[in-house]
Design an enzyme around this catalytic site. Sequence first.
Site, short mmCIF file in Angstrom:
data_model
loop_
_atom_site.label_atom_id
_atom_site.label_comp_id
_atom_site.label_asym_id
_atom_site.label_seq_id
_atom_site.Cartn_x
_atom_site.Cartn_y
_atom_site.Cartn_z
N LYS A 37 50.07 41.83 41.29
CA LYS A 37 49.04 40.95 40.69
C LYS A 37 48.17 41.56 39.91
CE LYS A 37 48.90 38.35 45.05
NZ LYS A 37 49.35 39.34 45.80
N HIS A 151 39.78 36.85 45.24
CA HIS A 151 38.91 37.62 45.95
C HIS A 151 37.27 37.08 45.77
CE1 HIS A 151 41.99 40.50 44.12
NE2 HIS A 151 42.01 40.40 45.14
#
Length: 198
Positions: A37, A151
């Site tokens: 990612k 996140h």
Amino acid sequence: MLNAAVLGPVFTSPAPDPIYEAIKAVNGGAGVLLVIKNYTGDVMNFEMASEMAQMDGIKVASIVVNDDVAVENSLFTAGRRGVAGTVFVHKIAGAKAETGASLEEVKAVAQKVVNNVRSMGIALTPCIVPALGKPNFTLDEDEIEIGIGIHGEPGTHRQSIKLVDELVEHMVGKILTDMPLKEGAEVAVMVNGLALLH
């Protein structure tokens, strides 16, 4: 799908050593494809692990997933973030590998997926990072964060909650601006419940 997934602490990239150990563990001789990612720490640590494995004679290829259309060149990335679109990469590259395809062929298919997948997220609530023990941002009861990262990184803006039709129109509009589709094009849609810790 995957032969291995290497995890770091919550919201932190794994270190190169466990990635390297995972590469060695899954290598069957035909090579290993790393699906990364697009976050600076992930890219850096996976590249270091790849170099370590190649010094051991293991064939390694990698691709970087960057499907998020909301934010580009954030504090966490150079370019777009990699988020939920990674699931399509895992599934399709895994299916190609199951056919006995070469590492180069699997990488080519995975890259084609990366080139053709887009996503965008919305947060209804903040998340609590276990190491902090408190939310990493705050939202009022009637607020949402548009374009949030996996996140809990900031998105493009905050706004009051709107009807789901308006939110979907905004998200799909951003996606289609980034990747216009021709009439009659076939698409696969994934609605991902981004289960942040809270």
